[in-house]
Design a protein around this motif. Structure first.
Motif, PDB file in Angstrom:
ATOM      1  N   THR A   1      -3.516   3.932  -2.692  1.00 30.61           N
ATOM      2  CA  THR A   1      -3.024   2.914  -3.623  1.00 30.61           C
ATOM      3  C   THR A   1      -3.920   2.746  -4.840  1.00 30.61           C
ATOM      4  OG1 THR A   1      -2.248   1.728  -1.655  1.00 30.61           O
ATOM      5  CG2 THR A   1      -2.099   0.574  -3.747  1.00 30.61           C
TER       6      THR A   1
ATOM      7  N   ARG B   1       0.824  -1.209   0.000  1.00 27.39           N
ATOM      8  CA  ARG B   1       0.000   0.000   0.000  1.00 27.39           C
ATOM      9  C   ARG B   1       0.858   1.258   0.000  1.00 27.39           C
ATOM     10  NH1 ARG B   1      -3.797   0.176   4.941  1.00 27.39           N
ATOM     11  NH2 ARG B   1      -1.820  -0.226   6.000  1.00 27.39           N
TER      12      ARG B   1
ATOM     13  N   ASP C   1      -5.075   5.780   2.492  1.00 31.89           N
ATOM     14  CA  ASP C   1      -4.632   4.780   1.523  1.00 31.89           C
ATOM     15  C   ASP C   1      -4.961   5.293   0.120  1.00 31.89           C
ATOM     16  OD1 ASP C   1      -4.082   2.585  -0.052  1.00 31.89           O
ATOM     17  OD2 ASP C   1      -5.072   1.140   1.263  1.00 31.89           O
TER      18      ASP C   1
END
Length: 211
Positions: free
Chosen positions: A71, A62, A69
């Protein structure tokens, strides 16, 4: 509150073998350097962080920015700025127009232009807003490119061999400017380079690959 940039158990493969593996956290205002020769996956890692990784690669892990997050987010929503070694100023735009292009849309045109003019003055390029990018020296172009990235208001800054095409004097000057401006803005910086002097100048933690 800013929490910096975290690469959480990031592993990138090319379908046959491991390309690069990194697990680290870069605090706000700090620099993390990944150093190694060409072909060890440095730019591939930056592509993963910016969301532009080639489909030939497979990545796990990640990317967290200030605890979020990012990602799976598209590149334009990640708020990650990247500075390359190559001159990527638009030749059909003035210096000022190049800078305005990187800014968030909206607001009054006069206010946006005032921001551009003030920013140029901050880096010693007062009066350059209407200049043709082709008339800039290498050091001036590097400063304008840095400014364009910063005016996009990134929350992290990536450096992809950003100083490698500058001569020694300009390299020292631009390197210092980049690190100081990033520190002043509390930006975590991830730099990849093959140059040990760049790594030493950055301070902070160094990960050496390909040894």
């Amino acid at each position: 509150m800013s929490e910096g940039l975290k690469l959480d158990a990031v592993r990138i493969t090319d379908g046959r073998q491991m390309v690069i593996e990194v697990d680290c956290t870069i605090a706000p205002g700090a620099v993390m350097t990944i150093m190694g020769p060409s072909g060890v996956g440095k730019s591939t890692l930056l592509a993963f962080v910016t969301g532009t990784l080639n489909r030939a690669f497979t990545a796990t892990g990640r990317v967290l920015l200030d605890g979020e997050d990012i990602t799976s987010l598209p590149p334009h929503r990640r708020h990650v700025g990247i500075l390359y070694q190559d001159d990527i100023l638009f030749p059909h735009m003035s210096v000022g127009q190049n800078l305005a292009f990187g800014m968030e849309r909206g607001g009054k045109r006069a206010d946006r232009w005032a921001t551009v003019v003030a920013a140029l003055s901050e880096i010693g390029l007062e009066g350059f807003a209407h200049r043709d990018p082709a008339t800039l020296s290498g050091g001036q172009a590097a400063r304008v490119q840095l400014l364009r990235v910063l005016l996009s208001q990134p929350r992290a800054l990536l450096l992809d061999e950003a100083f490698s095409r500058l001569d020694t004097n300009r390299r020292t000057q631009i390197r210092t400017l980049v690190f100081n401006m990033a520190r002043d803005r509390n930006l975590p910086v991830l730099m990849v380079t093959h140059d040990a002097e760049d790594a030493r100048a950055a301070g902070g933690h160094i990960i050496t690959l390909g040894e």
